[in-house]
Design a protein around this motif. Structure first.
Motif, mmCIF file in Angstrom:
data_model
loop_
_atom_site.group_PDB
_atom_site.id
_atom_site.type_symbol
_atom_site.label_atom_id
_atom_site.label_comp_id
_atom_site.label_asym_id
_atom_site.label_seq_id
_atom_site.Cartn_x
_atom_site.Cartn_y
_atom_site.Cartn_z
ATOM 1 N N TYR A 70 -13.563 2.084 -2.280
ATOM 2 C CA TYR A 70 -13.108 3.232 -1.499
ATOM 3 C C TYR A 70 -14.108 4.390 -1.522
ATOM 4 O O TYR A 70 -14.257 5.100 -0.520
ATOM 5 N N LEU A 94 -2.440 -0.234 11.385
ATOM 6 C CA LEU A 94 -3.484 -0.599 10.427
ATOM 7 C C LEU A 94 -3.814 0.572 9.506
ATOM 8 O O LEU A 94 -3.985 0.397 8.298
ATOM 9 N N LYS A 95 -3.879 1.762 10.069
ATOM 10 C CA LYS A 95 -4.177 2.954 9.253
ATOM 11 C C LYS A 95 -3.093 3.156 8.190
ATOM 12 O O LYS A 95 -3.396 3.367 7.013
ATOM 13 N N SER A 97 -1.002 0.888 7.062
ATOM 14 C CA SER A 97 -1.016 -0.261 6.163
ATOM 15 C C SER A 97 -2.147 -0.163 5.134
ATOM 16 O O SER A 97 -1.947 -0.476 3.957
ATOM 17 N N THR A 98 -3.339 0.275 5.572
ATOM 18 C CA THR A 98 -4.452 0.371 4.619
ATOM 19 C C THR A 98 -4.236 1.484 3.586
ATOM 20 O O THR A 98 -4.653 1.341 2.439
ATOM 21 N N ALA A 136 -3.710 0.516 -0.422
ATOM 22 C CA ALA A 136 -4.555 1.155 -1.446
ATOM 23 C C ALA A 136 -3.685 1.730 -2.564
ATOM 24 O O ALA A 136 -4.002 1.584 -3.755
ATOM 25 N N PHE A 174 -12.998 -6.460 3.377
ATOM 26 C CA PHE A 174 -11.622 -5.997 3.146
ATOM 27 C C PHE A 174 -10.742 -7.156 2.691
ATOM 28 O O PHE A 174 -9.993 -7.038 1.715
ATOM 29 N N TYR A 194 -8.751 -7.433 -0.858
ATOM 30 C CA TYR A 194 -7.291 -7.523 -0.913
ATOM 31 C C TYR A 194 -6.826 -8.803 -1.607
ATOM 32 O O TYR A 194 -5.929 -8.777 -2.446
ATOM 33 N N THR A 230 -0.651 -7.411 1.066
ATOM 34 C CA THR A 230 -1.958 -8.023 1.337
ATOM 35 C C THR A 230 -1.869 -8.902 2.573
ATOM 36 O O THR A 230 -2.695 -8.795 3.497
ATOM 37 N N THR A 249 -1.285 -6.724 5.761
ATOM 38 C CA THR A 249 -2.456 -5.939 6.154
ATOM 39 C C THR A 249 -3.543 -6.830 6.738
ATOM 40 O O THR A 249 -4.182 -6.472 7.734
ATOM 41 N N PHE A 291 -5.143 -6.478 10.424
ATOM 42 C CA PHE A 291 -6.594 -6.454 10.627
ATOM 43 C C PHE A 291 -7.009 -7.488 11.679
ATOM 44 O O PHE A 291 -7.867 -7.213 12.524
#
Length: 198
Positions: free
Chosen positions: A16, A52-53, A55-56, A60, A137, A141, A157, A160, A164
């Motif tokens: 990150y 996606l935003k 979920s990521t 994290a 990614f 994950y 995981t 996401t 993706f």
């Protein structure tokens, strides 16, 4: 904090920090890296990018909680061998991700972006994968979910990675409008994820 916690945190923080460092360096050059859910684009693309935003961000947090509270969350896979295989996979993901970002230089973006001029990068790691950053990614994950295999981590995981994939499909519709036949030729000669095409 035990060795497993420390290894997991180092891998996660490295991943990150590399992402946000790249975004920061680009912003200093006037480049807006984060294009997720922004700009004028088809509604389906916007929805996928927003999902996606979210979920990521959630994954994290889930990864961080899974690493810190490893002893308090029930694990599906408690084998030390599997845990260290997971660390190796996650570390490989970090290396691939950083390599992909470095190779893209100033053409790196998160999300579909039709507002800033970029170059179609086909060299380096992009000779072997059209989406090596996404591969990075995925490996991060998968590796973290193997090493810290509580149910929530594994489910997020999978979810996401699926989102993706939908994002990649949207980008594949968009890129020919920017790069034309050059992208189509690249698409026909290079795998979406990894491997060799005939």
């Amino acid at each position: 904090m035990n060795t497993e916690n420390i290894i997991g945190l180092i891998i996660l923080i490295t991943f990150y920090v590399s992402y946000f460092t790249k975004a920061f360096l680009q912003s200093r050059n006037g480049i807006k890296t984060d294009r997720m859910g922004k700009g004028s684009k088809p509604k389906k693309t916007l929805i996928i990018e927003i999902c996606l935003k979210i979920s990521t961000i959630l994954i994290a947090l889930i990864q961080l909680i899974s690493i810190i509270f490893i002893k308090k969350l029930p694990l599906i896979l408690e084998s030390n061998t599997i845990r260290y295989i997971g660390f190796f996979i996650a570390l490989l993901g970090v290396i691939i991700f950083i390599t992909a970002m470095a190779t893209m230089r100033d053409s790196w973006r998160a999300g579909v972006d039709n507002t800033q001029k970029t170059k179609l990068v086909k060299a380096g790691i992009y000779k072997y994968s059209r989406n090596p950053a996404f591969v990075g990614f995925y490996l991060l994950y998968i590796g973290i979910s193997l090493s810290f295999s509580n149910v929530i981590n594994i489910l997020f995981t999978c979810a996401t990675i699926l989102i993706f994939h939908f994002q990649i499909l949207e980008e594949e519709k968009f890129l020919p409008t920017i790069f034309g036949q050059d992208y189509l030729d690249y698409k026909n000669s290079t795998c979406r994820y990894i491997g060799a095409k005939k």
